[in-house]
Design an enzyme around this catalytic site. Structure first.
Site, short mmCIF file in Angstrom:
data_model
loop_
_atom_site.label_atom_id
_atom_site.label_comp_id
_atom_site.label_asym_id
_atom_site.label_seq_id
_atom_site.Cartn_x
_atom_site.Cartn_y
_atom_site.Cartn_z
N ARG A 101 0.83 -1.21 0.00
CA ARG A 101 0.00 0.00 0.00
C ARG A 101 0.86 1.26 0.00
O ARG A 101 0.52 2.25 -0.65
CB ARG A 101 -0.91 -0.04 1.23
CG ARG A 101 -1.94 1.06 1.30
CD ARG A 101 -2.97 0.76 2.38
NE ARG A 101 -3.73 1.94 2.73
CZ ARG A 101 -3.76 2.49 3.93
NH1 ARG A 101 -3.06 1.95 4.92
NH2 ARG A 101 -4.47 3.57 4.16
N HIS A 105 0.34 4.01 -2.92
CA HIS A 105 -0.22 5.33 -2.60
C HIS A 105 0.76 6.45 -2.91
O HIS A 105 0.35 7.59 -3.08
CB HIS A 105 -0.68 5.37 -1.14
CG HIS A 105 -1.97 4.66 -0.92
ND1 HIS A 105 -2.92 5.11 -0.01
CD2 HIS A 105 -2.49 3.54 -1.47
CE1 HIS A 105 -3.97 4.29 -0.03
NE2 HIS A 105 -3.72 3.32 -0.90
N HIS A 234 -5.71 -7.11 -3.46
CA HIS A 234 -6.49 -7.23 -2.23
C HIS A 234 -6.50 -8.66 -1.71
O HIS A 234 -7.06 -8.91 -0.64
CB HIS A 234 -7.93 -6.76 -2.45
CG HIS A 234 -8.10 -5.29 -2.32
ND1 HIS A 234 -9.17 -4.60 -2.85
CD2 HIS A 234 -7.33 -4.36 -1.70
CE1 HIS A 234 -9.05 -3.31 -2.57
NE2 HIS A 234 -7.95 -3.15 -1.87
N THR A 235 -5.87 -9.57 -2.44
CA THR A 235 -5.66 -10.91 -1.86
C THR A 235 -4.80 -10.83 -0.62
O THR A 235 -4.82 -11.72 0.23
CB THR A 235 -5.00 -11.85 -2.91
OG1 THR A 235 -5.07 -13.18 -2.44
CG2 THR A 235 -3.56 -11.48 -3.17
N TRP A 266 -9.95 -9.90 2.75
CA TRP A 266 -10.67 -10.27 1.53
C TRP A 266 -10.56 -11.78 1.26
O TRP A 266 -11.37 -12.32 0.55
CB TRP A 266 -10.11 -9.51 0.33
CG TRP A 266 -10.45 -8.07 0.27
CD1 TRP A 266 -11.48 -7.50 -0.46
CD2 TRP A 266 -9.79 -6.98 0.91
NE1 TRP A 266 -11.50 -6.14 -0.29
CE2 TRP A 266 -10.46 -5.79 0.54
CE3 TRP A 266 -8.68 -6.87 1.76
CZ2 TRP A 266 -10.06 -4.53 0.99
CZ3 TRP A 266 -8.28 -5.62 2.20
CH2 TRP A 266 -8.98 -4.47 1.82
N THR A 267 -9.51 -12.40 1.82
CA THR A 267 -9.24 -13.81 1.57
C THR A 267 -8.92 -14.53 2.88
O THR A 267 -8.60 -13.89 3.88
CB THR A 267 -8.05 -13.98 0.60
OG1 THR A 267 -6.87 -13.43 1.19
CG2 THR A 267 -8.34 -13.31 -0.73
N ASP A 274 -2.13 -14.81 -4.33
CA ASP A 274 -2.60 -15.75 -5.35
C ASP A 274 -3.86 -15.17 -5.97
O ASP A 274 -4.12 -13.97 -5.83
CB ASP A 274 -2.85 -17.14 -4.75
CG ASP A 274 -3.82 -17.12 -3.56
OD1 ASP A 274 -4.59 -16.14 -3.43
OD2 ASP A 274 -3.81 -18.09 -2.77
N ASP A 295 -15.00 -3.79 -5.08
CA ASP A 295 -14.68 -5.20 -5.37
C ASP A 295 -15.82 -5.84 -6.17
O ASP A 295 -15.59 -6.49 -7.19
CB ASP A 295 -14.49 -5.98 -4.07
CG ASP A 295 -13.33 -5.47 -3.23
OD1 ASP A 295 -12.29 -5.12 -3.81
OD2 ASP A 295 -13.49 -5.41 -2.00
#
Length: 361
Positions: A101, A105, A234-235, A266-267, A274, A295
């Site tokens: 991030r 950013h 976002h994984t 998210w996962t 992955d 998403d």
């Protein structure tokens, strides 16, 4: 001869009148105390000082730190060594998501419609300044800067712009993601007045998510495929409601960490890179996993859906497209020294010589 002697005398006088770079840097830094993450990483945190503008007493002058790092490309050998330190930091603190991030950013403020540097934004190290760290979209990134600052202190020949992008790419690779063909030699901005205005980064819950994503990423010169591929990052990571306003305080996947517990991921395996993000977003079966409006838009918008479906089925294709998009994002708005047609790169493959001096044409 007389002219040469006079010129030499003038240069000596100017040099003696100027403060040393070390003294100027010391005046423009602020102390941040040690954190548990830094202690686990075995990094010396106490002398680390994050850059911020400082005004000379009574005169209103702005004294800026690290100005000497902005005049040349980062040192290749120091980048090689810094990458090893980043790997150790990742192994001991599990900070992969926040380092990704940080790089994103810093570069994601780029505006292709503005030609001048640094007004155009992008990967220029401006995110180290307090005024930009306080932007709403950057909530929590001061913690990333605290983690990375000891490495910057250790390797003064690296610009912040390069270090942020090196950390971001290394985090992806160390989490099991693709090798990213990164370039280095980015020049830093020198002061907080060169930071971009707030509002350049994506919002998680706009009224029209697909349109918002296109508005933000098209401004950077990215296309629909790159938008979807980059969304796949976002994984990694979690959303914390106290920072972003989104997500649960904790779930069965985050309540025990690693790292600071809490947030909503998210996962399931949120430190593994992955294609599971696309699978989870498509199915929406697990209430403990986060799905933001932006998403969901990847499978609702007909153009986005083509790529999202492909990535959910084919991880190799996702990795290929992601690596290309990440590399492109990392270069947005950057000013390279040497110029961009002749700067050097670090080899992405770990089995090869990590630092390779070569021309990139």
């Amino acid at each position: 001869m007389a002219e040469r002697l006079a010129a030499a005398a003038t240069l000596r006088a100017a040099a003696s009148a100027a403060p040393s770079p070390r003294r100027a840097a010391r005046a423009g830094r602020a102390f941040f105390p040690s954190s548990p993450a830094l202690a686990r990483a075995g990094l010396r945190a106490s002398p680390s000082r994050l850059p911020q503008e400082a005004r000379a007493a009574g005169r209103g002058q702005v004294v800026r730190c690290m100005a000497t790092a902005t005049s040349a490309a980062s040192d290749a050998a120091q980048l090689k060594a810094a990458r090893e330190d980043i790997r150790e930091l990742l192994r001991t603190t599990h900070c992969h998501p926040i380092l990704v991030r940080l790089g994103w950013h810093d570069s994601g403020t780029y505006d292709k419609n503005i030609e001048e540097w640094p007004q155009r934004g992008g990967a220029n190290g401006s995110l180290r300044f307090d005024v930009e760290l306080k932007h709403r979209a950057n909530a929590g990134l001061v913690n990333a800067l605290k983690l990375i600052q000891p490495i910057k202190d250790k390797y003064s020949g690296i610009t912040y712009a390069d270090l942020f992008q090196l950390a971001s790419a290394t985090a992806i690779e160390e989490a099991g993601g693709p090798k990213i063909p990164m370039k280095y030699g980015r020049v830093d901005v020198t002061g907080p007045e060169q930071c971009p205005p707030e509002g350049k980064l994506p919002d998680a819950g706009p009224s029209s998510p697909a349109d918002h994503l296109r508005e933000v990423f098209y401004r950077m010169g990215l296309d629909d495929k790159e938008i979807v591929a980059l969304s796949g990052a976002h994984t990694l990571g979690r959303s914390r409601p106290e920072r972003s306003g989104w997500g649960k305080p904790e779930t069965k996947y985050t309540k025990n960490g690693p790292g600071a517990p809490g947030g909503q991921s998210w996962t399931v395996e949120w430190l593994k890179f992955d294609n599971s993000y696309f699978k989870e977003i498509k199915e929406k079966k697990d209430q403990d996993l986060l799905v933001l409006p932006t998403d969901a838009a990847l499978f609702e918008d007909p153009t986005f859906k083509v790529y999202a479906e492909k990535y959910a089925e084919d991880q190799d294709t996702f990795f290929k497209d992601y690596a290309e998009a990440h590399a492109k994002l990392s270069n947005l708005g950057a000013k390279f020294h040497p110029p961009q047609d002749s700067h050097w790169i670090i080899s992405a493959a770990p089995e090869l010589e990590p630092v390779k001096q070569e021309y990139y044409r």
